[in-house]
Structures are given as C-alpha cells and as structure tokens.
Scaffold this active site. Structure first.
Site, PDB file in Angstrom:
ATOM      1  N   HIS A  17     -12.206  -1.719   2.677  1.00 47.91           N
ATOM      2  CA  HIS A  17     -11.670  -2.979   3.417  1.00 47.91           C
ATOM      3  C   HIS A  17     -12.003  -4.534   2.372  1.00 47.91           C
ATOM      4  O   HIS A  17     -11.194  -5.088   2.286  1.00 47.91           O
ATOM      5  CB  HIS A  17     -12.105  -3.368   4.807  1.00 47.91           C
ATOM      6  N   LYS A  41      -8.512  -2.860  24.785  1.00 40.50           N
ATOM      7  CA  LYS A  41      -9.454  -1.761  24.280  1.00 40.50           C
ATOM      8  C   LYS A  41     -10.804  -1.949  23.911  1.00 40.50           C
ATOM      9  O   LYS A  41     -11.369  -1.417  23.253  1.00 40.50           O
ATOM     10  CB  LYS A  41      -8.668  -1.422  22.693  1.00 40.50           C
ATOM     11  N   ARG A  92      -4.138   4.263   1.578  1.00 37.86           N
ATOM     12  CA  ARG A  92      -4.925   5.696   0.835  1.00 37.86           C
ATOM     13  C   ARG A  92      -4.021   6.755   0.375  1.00 37.86           C
ATOM     14  O   ARG A  92      -4.398   7.359  -0.508  1.00 37.86           O
ATOM     15  CB  ARG A  92      -5.974   6.162   1.821  1.00 37.86           C
ATOM     16  N   SER A 129     -13.013   3.942   8.780  1.00 37.07           N
ATOM     17  CA  SER A 129     -13.937   3.413   9.875  1.00 37.07           C
ATOM     18  C   SER A 129     -14.218   4.500  10.801  1.00 37.07           C
ATOM     19  O   SER A 129     -15.530   4.522  11.154  1.00 37.07           O
ATOM     20  CB  SER A 129     -13.211   2.239  10.577  1.00 37.07           C
TER      21      SER A 129
END
Length: 207
Positions: A17, A41, A92, A129
């Site tokens: 990041h 969430k 990615r 993550s």
C-alpha cells in the site's frame, strides 16, 4: 493542484500500500489514503478506523504529498467533496483487474472521477492485508510485509485478543468475512483469501 484518492480498508496497511501511494505522488500533487469506514462492517475489522488512520499517517509521514483521511460513506461522494481528479487502485494480477474494472465503472456512474490503475511492484505483489493477518495470527514475523508501526500494532492487538476470556482456542474461526462467498461468516486460519467487495466499494486485500 491535482488530488487523487487511494481508497481501501487498509486493515492493516502493508508495504505494498505504501509503495502504491508513494508512486502515485509522481502523477498527482496530493494522494489521500482513504480509510474505509463502514458501520455495518465495524465488527469485522481487526483495527478500527481511527487506528488505521493513525497507522497510515505514521507510516507515510516521510512521503511528501501523501495524506490519510477517513472515507465515511460512498467513495464517489467523498471524491466529489474533496474535488479529486482521480481514484488510485493497485493491481497485483489479472484477477485484481477483473474485480476492479466493474468497480471503476460503477464509481464513474456515481459521479466519481476516473480510476487510475498502478501495477504492484514485484517485491510486493504477493502481499495482502488478509495474508498479513493470517501470518501474524500464527505468531510469525511480518516485518517484511508491513511498516514498523503496523507490526507493533498487530502484535499488541493479537496479544490482547489472545487474552480475551471468550477467545478460547486461538485456532477457532477468525472474525472476518468469507471472501469467497461475499457473505459474513467465519473463516478458519490458513484459508486462502478470496475477494470481498463491500458496500463502501473497497477491497481489503488490494495492494
């Protein structure tokens, strides 16, 4: 002055990041790391929004032009309010592009600016993550994957979680989304992460 918003859950922020944010400053005067905050969430984040915001600021303080802020609702609304010229997303692999292209089109329909895709650096292309949390959950060193401040925060949080009386066996299902189905539910440690697209139009496991 040009401004771009780099949105995500950043739970936690990774070196991938940080790399994307740094490279984005070669294209825009200001790059805002937009920390997604979705009340629905809230119980599924390892780190709360304020912690993620503080860690993003601490981990990018050496980068001129990089800021961090909380995105409290729709990304399109936030971009409009900041007068953003673009949205930044890291990719990615081809799977990331397949997931992000529809999101970019939807955000544009909602009034957001164009999305600019940056390819992840090869040394960071394997980092997500989700994998960081999985590895850290087993007590392994993640200093090669995250900034120092994030590593310390993860160690402290996971140590506190292990001491909770209701935690029980640390190999019980973790508190997170089943990213394969897109629905809330338990995911056992070691499960390969999939992709979860939230109502806040961010994906936790993007670079």
């Amino acid at each position: 002055m040009s401004l771009a918003v780099y949105p995500g859950s950043f739970d936690p922020l990774t070196l991938g990041h940080v790399d994307i944010a740094a490279r984005a400053t070669t294209l825009f005067d200001v790059v805002v790391i937009g920390i997604a905050h979705n009340a629905a969430k809230a119980g599924h984040y390892l780190l709360d929004a304020e912690e993620r915001l503080a860690l993003a600021r601490a981990s990018t303080s050496h980068l001129p032009g990089v800021e961090a802020d909380i995105v409290p609702g729709l990304l399109a609304d936030y971009c409009r309010g900041r007068g953003a010229n673009a949205i930044i997303k890291g990719l990615r692999n081809g799977g990331d592009l397949d997931a992000e292209a529809p999101m970019a089109l939807l955000n544009r329909d909602l009034g957001a600016p164009e999305t600019v895709f940056l390819t992840a650096s090869p040394i960071h292309a394997h980092i997500s993550s989700s994998l960081v949390k999985d590895v850290a959950g087993y007590g392994r060193d993640v200093s090669a994957l995250v900034p120092p401040a994030v590593r310390r925060a993860l160690e402290e949080r996971l140590a506190a979680e292990a001491l909770r009386p209701d935690r029980g066996d640390t190999r019980q299902p973790e508190r997170q989304y089943d990213r394969r189905s897109g629905a809330p539910g338990p995911v056992l440690p070691g499960t390969q992460p999939g992709r979860f697209v939230g109502a806040d139009h961010t994906r936790e496991d993007l670079p």
